[in-house]
Design a protein around this motif. Structure first.
Motif, PDB file in Angstrom:
ATOM      1  N   GLY A 123       0.803  -1.210   0.000  1.00  0.00           N
ATOM      2  CA  GLY A 123       0.000   0.000   0.000  1.00  0.00           C
ATOM      3  C   GLY A 123       0.838   1.263   0.000  1.00  0.00           C
ATOM      4  O   GLY A 123       2.075   1.237   0.083  1.00  0.00           O
ATOM      5  N   ILE A 124       0.156   2.392  -0.095  1.00  0.00           N
ATOM      6  CA  ILE A 124       0.831   3.676  -0.234  1.00  0.00           C
ATOM      7  C   ILE A 124       1.530   4.091   1.058  1.00  0.00           C
ATOM      8  O   ILE A 124       2.697   4.519   1.041  1.00  0.00           O
ATOM      9  N   ILE A 125       0.829   3.979   2.198  1.00  0.00           N
ATOM     10  CA  ILE A 125       1.384   4.480   3.463  1.00  0.00           C
ATOM     11  C   ILE A 125       2.646   3.723   3.875  1.00  0.00           C
ATOM     12  O   ILE A 125       3.652   4.352   4.229  1.00  0.00           O
ATOM     13  N   PRO A 126       2.676   2.381   3.855  1.00  0.00           N
ATOM     14  CA  PRO A 126       3.938   1.689   4.180  1.00  0.00           C
ATOM     15  C   PRO A 126       5.081   2.063   3.233  1.00  0.00           C
ATOM     16  O   PRO A 126       6.224   2.222   3.687  1.00  0.00           O
ATOM     17  N   ASN A 127       4.791   2.228   1.942  1.00  0.00           N
ATOM     18  CA  ASN A 127       5.840   2.644   1.002  1.00  0.00           C
ATOM     19  C   ASN A 127       6.389   4.018   1.370  1.00  0.00           C
ATOM     20  O   ASN A 127       7.600   4.251   1.341  1.00  0.00           O
ATOM     21  N   TYR A 128       5.487   4.912   1.719  1.00  0.00           N
ATOM     22  CA  TYR A 128       5.926   6.268   2.077  1.00  0.00           C
ATOM     23  C   TYR A 128       6.764   6.243   3.358  1.00  0.00           C
ATOM     24  O   TYR A 128       7.775   6.947   3.452  1.00  0.00           O
ATOM     25  N   ILE A 129       6.355   5.435   4.328  1.00  0.00           N
ATOM     26  CA  ILE A 129       7.094   5.363   5.595  1.00  0.00           C
ATOM     27  C   ILE A 129       8.500   4.820   5.359  1.00  0.00           C
ATOM     28  O   ILE A 129       9.486   5.333   5.921  1.00  0.00           O
ATOM     29  N   VAL A 130       8.612   3.794   4.530  1.00  0.00           N
ATOM     30  CA  VAL A 130       9.934   3.222   4.232  1.00  0.00           C
ATOM     31  C   VAL A 130      10.825   4.255   3.552  1.00  0.00           C
ATOM     32  O   VAL A 130      11.997   4.441   3.930  1.00  0.00           O
ATOM     33  N   VAL A 131      10.291   4.930   2.549  1.00  0.00           N
ATOM     34  CA  VAL A 131      11.083   5.941   1.839  1.00  0.00           C
ATOM     35  C   VAL A 131      11.478   7.075   2.775  1.00  0.00           C
ATOM     36  O   VAL A 131      12.613   7.570   2.755  1.00  0.00           O
ATOM     37  N   ARG A 132      10.551   7.494   3.650  1.00  0.00           N
ATOM     38  CA  ARG A 132      10.854   8.575   4.589  1.00  0.00           C
ATOM     39  C   ARG A 132      11.930   8.163   5.578  1.00  0.00           C
ATOM     40  O   ARG A 132      12.873   8.922   5.854  1.00  0.00           O
ATOM     41  N   ASP A 133      11.809   6.953   6.132  1.00  0.00           N
ATOM     42  CA  ASP A 133      12.791   6.505   7.121  1.00  0.00           C
ATOM     43  C   ASP A 133      14.168   6.288   6.502  1.00  0.00           C
ATOM     44  O   ASP A 133      15.180   6.327   7.215  1.00  0.00           O
ATOM     45  N   LEU A 134      14.227   6.019   5.214  1.00  0.00           N
ATOM     46  CA  LEU A 134      15.520   5.876   4.540  1.00  0.00           C
ATOM     47  C   LEU A 134      16.097   7.226   4.125  1.00  0.00           C
ATOM     48  O   LEU A 134      17.183   7.283   3.535  1.00  0.00           O
ATOM     49  N   GLY A 135      15.383   8.304   4.409  1.00  0.00           N
ATOM     50  CA  GLY A 135      15.884   9.642   4.100  1.00  0.00           C
ATOM     51  C   GLY A 135      15.891   9.979   2.628  1.00  0.00           C
ATOM     52  O   GLY A 135      16.711  10.797   2.188  1.00  0.00           O
ATOM     53  N   MET A 136      14.978   9.413   1.871  1.00  0.00           N
ATOM     54  CA  MET A 136      14.969   9.643   0.427  1.00  0.00           C
ATOM     55  C   MET A 136      13.852  10.575  -0.032  1.00  0.00           C
ATOM     56  O   MET A 136      13.654  10.765  -1.232  1.00  0.00           O
ATOM     57  N   ILE A 137      13.110  11.156   0.918  1.00  0.00           N
ATOM     58  CA  ILE A 137      12.072  12.109   0.528  1.00  0.00           C
ATOM     59  C   ILE A 137      12.719  13.294  -0.175  1.00  0.00           C
ATOM     60  O   ILE A 137      13.742  13.812   0.250  1.00  0.00           O
ATOM     61  N   ASN A 138      12.121  13.705  -1.272  1.00  0.00           N
ATOM     62  CA  ASN A 138      12.611  14.836  -2.067  1.00  0.00           C
ATOM     63  C   ASN A 138      13.937  14.527  -2.761  1.00  0.00           C
ATOM     64  O   ASN A 138      14.716  15.436  -3.062  1.00  0.00           O
ATOM     65  N   SER A 139      14.183  13.243  -3.023  1.00  0.00           N
ATOM     66  CA  SER A 139      15.381  12.820  -3.747  1.00  0.00           C
ATOM     67  C   SER A 139      14.950  11.998  -4.963  1.00  0.00           C
ATOM     68  O   SER A 139      13.989  11.220  -4.899  1.00  0.00           O
ATOM     69  N   VAL A 140      15.684  12.159  -6.059  1.00  0.00           N
ATOM     70  CA  VAL A 140      15.341  11.393  -7.264  1.00  0.00           C
ATOM     71  C   VAL A 140      15.537   9.895  -7.045  1.00  0.00           C
ATOM     72  O   VAL A 140      14.935   9.077  -7.748  1.00  0.00           O
ATOM     73  N   TRP A 141      16.363   9.541  -6.048  1.00  0.00           N
ATOM     74  CA  TRP A 141      16.565   8.116  -5.776  1.00  0.00           C
ATOM     75  C   TRP A 141      15.314   7.470  -5.199  1.00  0.00           C
ATOM     76  O   TRP A 141      15.168   6.250  -5.249  1.00  0.00           O
ATOM     77  N   SER A 142      14.407   8.267  -4.660  1.00  0.00           N
ATOM     78  CA  SER A 142      13.135   7.709  -4.184  1.00  0.00           C
ATOM     79  C   SER A 142      12.276   7.209  -5.340  1.00  0.00           C
ATOM     80  O   SER A 142      11.318   6.467  -5.114  1.00  0.00           O
ATOM     81  N   LEU A 143      12.604   7.611  -6.558  1.00  0.00           N
ATOM     82  CA  LEU A 143      11.864   7.162  -7.740  1.00  0.00           C
ATOM     83  C   LEU A 143      12.529   5.956  -8.396  1.00  0.00           C
ATOM     84  O   LEU A 143      11.988   5.409  -9.362  1.00  0.00           O
ATOM     85  N   ILE A 144      13.691   5.548  -7.873  1.00  0.00           N
ATOM     86  CA  ILE A 144      14.425   4.419  -8.458  1.00  0.00           C
ATOM     87  C   ILE A 144      14.492   3.235  -7.499  1.00  0.00           C
ATOM     88  O   ILE A 144      14.088   2.117  -7.838  1.00  0.00           O
ATOM     89  N   ILE A 145      15.014   3.474  -6.292  1.00  0.00           N
ATOM     90  CA  ILE A 145      15.281   2.371  -5.363  1.00  0.00           C
ATOM     91  C   ILE A 145      14.024   1.587  -4.970  1.00  0.00           C
ATOM     92  O   ILE A 145      14.039   0.354  -4.965  1.00  0.00           O
ATOM     93  N   PRO A 146      12.888   2.231  -4.646  1.00  0.00           N
ATOM     94  CA  PRO A 146      11.707   1.439  -4.267  1.00  0.00           C
ATOM     95  C   PRO A 146      11.171   0.533  -5.378  1.00  0.00           C
ATOM     96  O   PRO A 146      10.474  -0.441  -5.102  1.00  0.00           O
ATOM     97  N   VAL A 147      11.465   0.857  -6.630  1.00  0.00           N
ATOM     98  CA  VAL A 147      10.973   0.043  -7.750  1.00  0.00           C
ATOM     99  C   VAL A 147      12.135  -0.550  -8.529  1.00  0.00           C
ATOM    100  O   VAL A 147      12.016  -0.842  -9.719  1.00  0.00           O
ATOM    101  N   LEU A 148      13.265  -0.745  -7.858  1.00  0.00           N
ATOM    102  CA  LEU A 148      14.477  -1.185  -8.543  1.00  0.00           C
ATOM    103  C   LEU A 148      14.312  -2.559  -9.187  1.00  0.00           C
ATOM    104  O   LEU A 148      14.799  -2.806 -10.295  1.00  0.00           O
ATOM    105  N   ILE A 149      13.618  -3.456  -8.504  1.00  0.00           N
ATOM    106  CA  ILE A 149      13.441  -4.821  -9.011  1.00  0.00           C
ATOM    107  C   ILE A 149      11.951  -5.135  -9.080  1.00  0.00           C
ATOM    108  O   ILE A 149      11.230  -4.938  -8.106  1.00  0.00           O
TER     109      ILE A 149
END
Length: 293
Positions: A123-149
C-alpha cells in the motif's frame, strides 16, 4: 476461380475494418503532432481544429525548451530512464541468475518472498514510511530504489536463465571464472533478448514515472516530465482568456493547446526512437520461458 464469394466478402470487410481501426488509432497521434507544429495564428483562426496546416511553426517547442522547469523535468526523466533502467537490469538479472542456480541455499525461500511481493501490495502508506525513514524524501533516488526490481520480471528472467546450459558455467569455472565473472562474461552476453525486452519495460516505466513523484518529491525542480505535463494540462498559466487571435499574436502569446501538444511530442518521441533498436531482440525476449525442452 480463387476462393468463394463469401471468402472474398469476408476479406473485403476485414480489410475495411482494419483500415478504420488503424485510422482511429493513428489519428490522435497525427493530430497531436500536427497541432504542435501549427502556426499559432492559424490555429486560433481555425478555432483549434487543423488537419493540414498551411503554416508551420516551432514556437511552442522554443517556448518549452526555453523554460527552466521543462528542461529540468526532461533531465530528471532522462536520468531516471537511463540510470534507473541500467540499475534495474543489473539487479534484476543478478537476482534471477542467483535463484536459477540450484546450488543456492534458501532459493525456495527467496522465490516465496518474490512471489509475495507480486501477490500482496503493502500500500501507499507503508511505502511512504519506508522511503521517509531511509531519508529519500525529495530525492530522485526515491523514484528508483523502491521500484528497482520487479518480482514478475525477475521470475520471467529466471526462466530464461534456466534454459542456459549448466555446462557453460562449468567451463567458465574451469577457465578460472568465479560466479561474478561467469555472470558478466558468459550469462549476460547470452541474455541480450531478455535484457532488451525487460530494458524496454523498465525504461517506459521510469520515463512515465508520475505517482511516486507526487508522493515523494516536494521540490518542483526535481519532478519528472510527466508531473510537469499533468500540471500543464490543469494549469491556466498559459490560458488565452477572451483574447482574439490578433491580440494574442501581437502580444507574443502562444495558445496553451499547441504548447501542450508540443510537450506530449517531446515526452513521447524518446521511447518511440528507442524501440526500433530493440525490436530485433524484443520478439525473442517476450517469448522467454514460454517453451521448455
Amino acid at each position: 476461380m480463387k476462393g468463394s464469394f463469401g471468402g472474398r466478402i469476408f476479406n473485403i470487410v476485414n480489410a475495411v475494418a482494419l483500415v478504420v481501426i488503424g485510422i482511429i488509432t493513428v489519428f490522435p497521434l497525427y493530430y497531436v503532432f500536427i497541432i504542435s507544429f501549427t502556426d499559432p495564428y492559424e490555429y486560433l483562426q481555425k478555432s483549434g481544429f487543423v488537419l493540414f496546416p498551411q503554416s508551420w511553426s516551432l514556437g511552442s517547442y522554443r517556448y518549452l525548451l526555453d523554460t527552466d522547469t521543462f528542461k529540468n523535468a526532461t533531465l530528471v526523466s532522462t536520468f531516471l530512464a537511463t540510470v534507473g533502467t541500467g540499475l534495474s537490469l543489473i539487479f534484476t538479472s543478478a537476482m534471477a541468475f542467483g535463484i536459477s542456480r540450484k546450488r543456492l541455499r534458501g532459493r525456495r525461500i527467496l522465490m516465496l518472498m518474490i512471489l509475495l511481493t507480486i501477490l500482496f501490495n503493502p500500500g501507499i502508506i507503508p511505502n511512504y514510511i519506508v522511503v521517509r525513514d531511509l531519508g529519500m524524501i525529495n530525492s530522485v533516488w526515491s523514484l528508483i530504489i523502491p521500484v528497482l526490481i520487479s518480482g514478475w520480471n525477475a521470475i520471467l528472467m529466471k526462466s530464461f536463465f534456466d534454459s542456459i546450459p549448466v555446462e557453460l558455467e562449468d567451463a567458465a569455472m574451469i577457465d578460472g571464472c568465479n560466479d561474478i565473472g561467469t555472470f558478466f562474461r558468459i550469462v549476460l552476453p547470452l541474455s541480450a533478448p531478455a535484457l532488451a525486452a525487460f530494458g524496454l519495460f523498465y525504461a517506459v516505466g521510469y520515463w512515465n514515472t508520475f505517482f511516486n513523484a507526487i508522493l515523494f518529491i516536494n521540490d518542483y525542480t526535481k519532478v519528472p516530465l510527466q508531473v510537469v505535463l499533468r500540471t500543464m494540462l490543469i494549469d491556466s498559466e498559459t490560458s488565452t482568456g477572451g483574447a482574439s487571435a490578433a491580440e494574442m499574436v501581437s502580444e507574443n502569446q502562444l495558445p496553451k493547446q499547441t504548447i501542450k501538444m508540443a510537450a506530449v511530442v517531446i515526452a513521447t518521441v524518446p521511447i518511440l526512437a528507442v524501440y526500433p533498436f530493440l525490436q530485433k531482440h524484443f520478439a525473442k525476449g517476450v517469448m522467454l520461458g514460454s517453451v521448455k525442452g
